[in-house]
Enzyme design. Sequence first.
Site, PDB file in Angstrom:
ATOM      1  N   HIS A 193       0.807  -1.220   0.000  1.00  0.00           N
ATOM      2  CA  HIS A 193       0.000   0.000   0.000  1.00  0.00           C
ATOM      3  C   HIS A 193       0.841   1.270   0.000  1.00  0.00           C
ATOM      4  CE1 HIS A 193      -3.390  -2.748   0.725  1.00  0.00           C
ATOM      5  NE2 HIS A 193      -3.994  -1.870  -0.052  1.00  0.00           N
ATOM      6  N   ARG A 300     -10.668   3.824  -1.769  1.00  0.00           N
ATOM      7  CA  ARG A 300     -10.172   3.077  -0.598  1.00  0.00           C
ATOM      8  C   ARG A 300     -10.418   3.917   0.656  1.00  0.00           C
ATOM      9  NH1 ARG A 300      -5.741   1.621  -4.334  1.00  0.00           N
ATOM     10  NH2 ARG A 300      -5.493  -0.640  -4.297  1.00  0.00           N
ATOM     11  N   ARG A 336     -15.491   1.505  -1.598  1.00  0.00           N
ATOM     12  CA  ARG A 336     -15.197   0.233  -0.943  1.00  0.00           C
ATOM     13  C   ARG A 336     -15.250   0.443   0.567  1.00  0.00           C
ATOM     14  NH1 ARG A 336      -9.640  -2.631  -1.401  1.00  0.00           N
ATOM     15  NH2 ARG A 336      -8.923  -0.866  -0.160  1.00  0.00           N
ATOM     16  N   GLU A 435     -11.093 -11.172  -4.531  1.00  0.00           N
ATOM     17  CA  GLU A 435      -9.650 -11.073  -4.278  1.00  0.00           C
ATOM     18  C   GLU A 435      -9.139 -12.248  -3.451  1.00  0.00           C
ATOM     19  OE1 GLU A 435      -8.819  -7.291  -2.424  1.00  0.00           O
ATOM     20  OE2 GLU A 435     -10.542  -7.399  -1.101  1.00  0.00           O
ATOM     21  N   ASN A 458      -4.417  -7.359  -6.605  1.00  0.00           N
ATOM     22  CA  ASN A 458      -3.278  -7.205  -5.692  1.00  0.00           C
ATOM     23  C   ASN A 458      -3.317  -8.301  -4.633  1.00  0.00           C
ATOM     24  OD1 ASN A 458      -2.949  -4.894  -7.134  1.00  0.00           O
ATOM     25  ND2 ASN A 458      -3.826  -3.538  -5.587  1.00  0.00           N
ATOM     26  N   ASP A 459      -4.506  -8.526  -4.098  1.00  0.00           N
ATOM     27  CA  ASP A 459      -4.651  -9.590  -3.109  1.00  0.00           C
ATOM     28  C   ASP A 459      -4.825 -10.945  -3.762  1.00  0.00           C
ATOM     29  OD1 ASP A 459      -4.378  -8.534  -0.490  1.00  0.00           O
ATOM     30  OD2 ASP A 459      -6.181  -7.349  -0.855  1.00  0.00           O
ATOM     31  N   ARG A 469       2.431  -9.657  -0.609  1.00  0.00           N
ATOM     32  CA  ARG A 469       2.563  -8.552  -1.566  1.00  0.00           C
ATOM     33  C   ARG A 469       3.502  -7.452  -1.092  1.00  0.00           C
ATOM     34  NH1 ARG A 469      -3.509  -5.936  -1.310  1.00  0.00           N
ATOM     35  NH2 ARG A 469      -2.583  -4.000  -2.051  1.00  0.00           N
TER      36      ARG A 469
END
Length: 581
Positions: A193, A300, A336, A435, A458-459, A469
Amino acid sequence: MLRLKGIAAAPGIVIGPAYKLQREEWLIPKHGISESDIPIQIQIFEEALIKTRREILDLQKRISEEMGKDSAQIFEAHLLVLEDRMLIEEVISRLKSERLNVAYIFSIVLKKYIKVFSKIEDDYLKERTADINDVGKRVLRHLLGKEARARVLDNLEKKVVVVAHDLSPSETAMMHKENICGFVIEVGGKTSHTAIMAKSLEIPAVVGLFQATEKINNDDMLIVDGSLGLVIINPDESTLNSYRQEEDKLRDVVQKFLQVKDLPAVTPDNHRVSIVANIELPDEVPSVKLHGAEGIGLYRTEYFYMNREDLPSEEEHFQAYKSVAQSVSPYPVTIRTLDLGGDKFISQLEIPHEMSPFLGWRAIRFCLARPDIFKIQLRAILRASAYGKLRLMYPMISGIEELQQANQILEECKQELNERGIPFDKEIKVGAMIELPSAAMTADLLAKVADFFSIGTNDLVQYSLAVDRANERVAYLYEPAHPAMLRMIKNIIEAGHNNNIEVAMCGEMAGDAAMVLILLGLGLDEFSMPSLAIPQIKYIVRSLPFNEAVNIAHEALSLSTGKEVEIFSQSKLKEILSRID
Ligand code: PEP
Ligand code: MG
């Protein structure tokens, strides 16, 4: 001159002097407070003083037992600093008059004291500087909360490249763009992140660069090539010149892409997709518009909870979402719900330390366990839906039960608003992020409950390939182009389409130019990415006939390794970009 290779995290080239952050340096958040916050801030200050006093007394006792009373004497001076009325009163009076958070005010007063004491001629008093510094740091640590390992960057007078062992996503979010033109970080991966935040701030960044803090000295001249993951320390004149030329070239290409930014994302043979933006903070909305996004595909919201001392109220959430919805309208905004945990934490919630935070009490798991916190956000999203086109989606859905439980809580919120007579969009669309491999494999079942999907690669990559990650040591295994990923994505898109729901992607893969060729061919409906990537992706979509993309996807699916897919898609991309006149 020395070249170091790390992981490309945020694109762009920047040339500037290094500013090294020592591990113990802290960045102090600065924010305004209202009159009603003053007593709370004073209480936080008093509690920090009490905790520090307890800490010093414990230390004094231990040292006295282990090394004798004389050695423990030094702590008497530390305790005296804590009782200094002048210092305490100055903090409280400035807190009241300047209306800024107590950690910030305390850090300023502390700096002033240290400066005054260090200038005094008397040797005894001069030595007190170290005591004040030591005690002050302890108090600050308590003021900032356990999680905060913030650093002092607020006095930068020139543009610098920040070099650090690590930075948390919340620290990165706090960095002021005016002073910081690049990041070089020793830890982290492409989709950590911190890297994502650097992209959003449009600051070129290289992460996972082992020994950066050892090899780089303060004020070394650095070239940071965030697109290649390269850092050049003290470049010679010819390297500098060639990078300056490279910067110019890059600017020209970007100009080319920008020409199509406001045109629709449609292929030459009329296949329409939607290209939207990912944001972390409402401040990013102007950049979203500037880059030609047709809405926001991922907001986000957890950043809204960071860098503050309390949890946001329903009204604060509502105002933030309403303003984003209104300014992006008539385009849609997908909000989200809270995705804390993993590599994103906030101090207010005191989430316990876990062995494997990415597999732990994260995202929807946390929200379902804390409906009190979850409902505040859900009600605010619903209320804001009356002011624009809002959709909401849940992170980390593992299967149908979690989706149904979350929807049950959402229903309760709708009921509460109905009873209060507050308007909201009764038809608001509710999606599931895909995800987790379990969600990908049951996409056919989830598609019967969700109104849309958004693939969080990403996940999904992290969990499917078992690669953290944010861990630079295993970054070489983190492959979105892995055949397993392509098959999974194909499966998700087909399951969505078979059930007549839209399939979006908001992981970083959706903004990766080479991967977009394949995703387009797989039939992805919406591509959500950092704003900066939008013009280029739009350009590619507008240049590539859909049937050609279908063939590319077909061929990519026949390859047997991630490397092969990567090489193949890169060569196709090169071919398409070479058509730029
Ligand atoms: C993802 O996992 O792909 C995603 C978009 O969510 P985040 O990066 O915030 O975990
Ligand atoms: Mg995710």
